[in-house]
Write a protein that holds these residues in place. Sequence first.
Motif, PDB file in Angstrom:
ATOM      1  N   ASN A  57       0.835  -1.201   0.000  1.00 54.82           N
ATOM      2  CA  ASN A  57       0.000   0.000   0.000  1.00 54.82           C
ATOM      3  C   ASN A  57       0.871   1.253   0.000  1.00 54.82           C
ATOM      4  O   ASN A  57       0.603   2.210  -0.730  1.00 54.82           O
ATOM      5  N   LEU A  58       1.933   1.241   0.815  1.00 53.83           N
ATOM      6  CA  LEU A  58       2.830   2.393   0.870  1.00 53.83           C
ATOM      7  C   LEU A  58       3.538   2.592  -0.466  1.00 53.83           C
ATOM      8  O   LEU A  58       3.649   3.723  -0.947  1.00 53.83           O
ATOM      9  N   LYS A  59       3.986   1.500  -1.084  1.00 51.32           N
ATOM     10  CA  LYS A  59       4.646   1.617  -2.383  1.00 51.32           C
ATOM     11  C   LYS A  59       3.691   2.182  -3.428  1.00 51.32           C
ATOM     12  O   LYS A  59       4.070   3.048  -4.224  1.00 51.32           O
ATOM     13  N   LEU A  60       2.455   1.693  -3.434  1.00 52.19           N
ATOM     14  CA  LEU A  60       1.472   2.203  -4.387  1.00 52.19           C
ATOM     15  C   LEU A  60       1.151   3.669  -4.120  1.00 52.19           C
ATOM     16  O   LEU A  60       0.962   4.457  -5.053  1.00 52.19           O
ATOM     17  N   TYR A  61       1.084   4.041  -2.847  1.00 57.25           N
ATOM     18  CA  TYR A  61       0.819   5.431  -2.496  1.00 57.25           C
ATOM     19  C   TYR A  61       1.938   6.330  -3.011  1.00 57.25           C
ATOM     20  O   TYR A  61       1.682   7.386  -3.599  1.00 57.25           O
ATOM     21  N   MET A  62       3.191   5.887  -2.791  1.00 58.77           N
ATOM     22  CA  MET A  62       4.333   6.685  -3.247  1.00 58.77           C
ATOM     23  C   MET A  62       4.340   6.781  -4.780  1.00 58.77           C
ATOM     24  O   MET A  62       4.615   7.848  -5.340  1.00 58.77           O
ATOM     25  N   GLU A  63       4.034   5.688  -5.456  1.00 66.49           N
ATOM     26  CA  GLU A  63       3.973   5.711  -6.918  1.00 66.49           C
ATOM     27  C   GLU A  63       2.861   6.648  -7.386  1.00 66.49           C
ATOM     28  O   GLU A  63       3.048   7.418  -8.338  1.00 66.49           O
ATOM     29  N   ASN A  64       1.727   6.606  -6.713  1.00 67.44           N
ATOM     30  CA  ASN A  64       0.611   7.486  -7.058  1.00 67.44           C
ATOM     31  C   ASN A  64       0.995   8.946  -6.875  1.00 67.44           C
ATOM     32  O   ASN A  64       0.675   9.798  -7.718  1.00 67.44           O
ATOM     33  N   MET A  65       1.692   9.253  -5.783  1.00 64.89           N
ATOM     34  CA  MET A  65       2.106  10.639  -5.541  1.00 64.89           C
ATOM     35  C   MET A  65       3.075  11.116  -6.618  1.00 64.89           C
ATOM     36  O   MET A  65       2.983  12.258  -7.086  1.00 64.89           O
ATOM     37  N   SER A  66       4.009  10.256  -7.029  1.00 66.28           N
ATOM     38  CA  SER A  66       4.953  10.664  -8.081  1.00 66.28           C
ATOM     39  C   SER A  66       4.221  10.869  -9.407  1.00 66.28           C
ATOM     40  O   SER A  66       4.560  11.776 -10.175  1.00 66.28           O
ATOM     41  N   LEU A  68       1.106  11.856  -9.697  1.00 71.20           N
ATOM     42  CA  LEU A  68       0.376  13.118  -9.566  1.00 71.20           C
ATOM     43  C   LEU A  68       1.311  14.314  -9.758  1.00 71.20           C
ATOM     44  O   LEU A  68       0.947  15.300 -10.423  1.00 71.20           O
ATOM     45  N   LYS A  69       2.512  14.240  -9.216  1.00 70.70           N
ATOM     46  CA  LYS A  69       3.478  15.335  -9.398  1.00 70.70           C
ATOM     47  C   LYS A  69       3.869  15.467 -10.863  1.00 70.70           C
ATOM     48  O   LYS A  69       3.959  16.585 -11.397  1.00 70.70           O
ATOM     49  N   LEU A  74       3.497  18.217 -16.126  1.00 71.60           N
ATOM     50  CA  LEU A  74       3.126  18.187 -17.541  1.00 71.60           C
ATOM     51  C   LEU A  74       1.986  19.145 -17.843  1.00 71.60           C
ATOM     52  O   LEU A  74       1.952  19.772 -18.920  1.00 71.60           O
ATOM     53  N   ARG A  75       1.051  19.282 -16.916  1.00 71.24           N
ATOM     54  CA  ARG A  75      -0.047  20.232 -17.112  1.00 71.24           C
ATOM     55  C   ARG A  75       0.489  21.665 -17.200  1.00 71.24           C
ATOM     56  O   ARG A  75       0.071  22.455 -18.062  1.00 71.24           O
ATOM     57  N   ASN A  76       1.438  22.014 -16.311  1.00 73.85           N
ATOM     58  CA  ASN A  76       2.042  23.355 -16.350  1.00 73.85           C
ATOM     59  C   ASN A  76       2.799  23.573 -17.659  1.00 73.85           C
ATOM     60  O   ASN A  76       2.726  24.650 -18.263  1.00 73.85           O
ATOM     61  N   LYS A  77       3.521  22.541 -18.104  1.00 71.58           N
ATOM     62  CA  LYS A  77       4.259  22.650 -19.357  1.00 71.58           C
ATOM     63  C   LYS A  77       3.301  22.839 -20.524  1.00 71.58           C
ATOM     64  O   LYS A  77       3.554  23.656 -21.431  1.00 71.58           O
ATOM     65  N   ALA A  78       2.184  22.108 -20.522  1.00 72.54           N
ATOM     66  CA  ALA A  78       1.188  22.241 -21.585  1.00 72.54           C
ATOM     67  C   ALA A  78       0.591  23.649 -21.588  1.00 72.54           C
ATOM     68  O   ALA A  78       0.361  24.237 -22.660  1.00 72.54           O
ATOM     69  N   THR A  79       0.366  24.206 -20.420  1.00 74.27           N
ATOM     70  CA  THR A  79      -0.178  25.574 -20.325  1.00 74.27           C
ATOM     71  C   THR A  79       0.814  26.575 -20.906  1.00 74.27           C
ATOM     72  O   THR A  79       0.426  27.474 -21.675  1.00 74.27           O
ATOM     73  N   LEU A  80       2.087  26.421 -20.570  1.00 76.58           N
ATOM     74  CA  LEU A  80       3.100  27.328 -21.110  1.00 76.58           C
ATOM     75  C   LEU A  80       3.214  27.201 -22.627  1.00 76.58           C
ATOM     76  O   LEU A  80       3.327  28.203 -23.337  1.00 76.58           O
ATOM     77  N   LEU A  81       3.175  25.963 -23.124  1.00 78.12           N
ATOM     78  CA  LEU A  81       3.241  25.763 -24.574  1.00 78.12           C
ATOM     79  C   LEU A  81       2.024  26.357 -25.276  1.00 78.12           C
ATOM     80  O   LEU A  81       2.144  26.938 -26.374  1.00 78.12           O
TER      81      LEU A  81
END
Length: 99
Positions: A57-66, A68-69, A74-81
């Motif tokens: 569960n902890l490994k999946l949580y950490m993977e999920n957080m990465s 999301l980051k 990528l969302r910020n990069k898409a906005t700038l582009l």
Amino acid sequence: MCTSNSKECMAPPSLHFLNQKANSKQPKFRVRVRVHRLNRANKFIEEKMKREMELKNLKLYMENMSILKENERLRNKATLLHQERLALLSMLEEKKLKL
């Protein structure tokens, strides 16, 4: 006539007597010990499984957080582009109007 030593005159042992004799050979506390050991083994296995699940569960949580980051990056990069594209289009329109 039957004599007291004769096998023919002796009555066959009853099933109750045989069962009682068979049960008397095995001590009853063994069953309790086995059950107690099984309970301890089951608790140990349950605790081990619980720790493994918590670790997964902890490994999946950490993977999920990465993920999301990375998604936010990528969302910020898409906005700038997108903003850069709009700026270039407006510059292109200005050049067309000057010609």
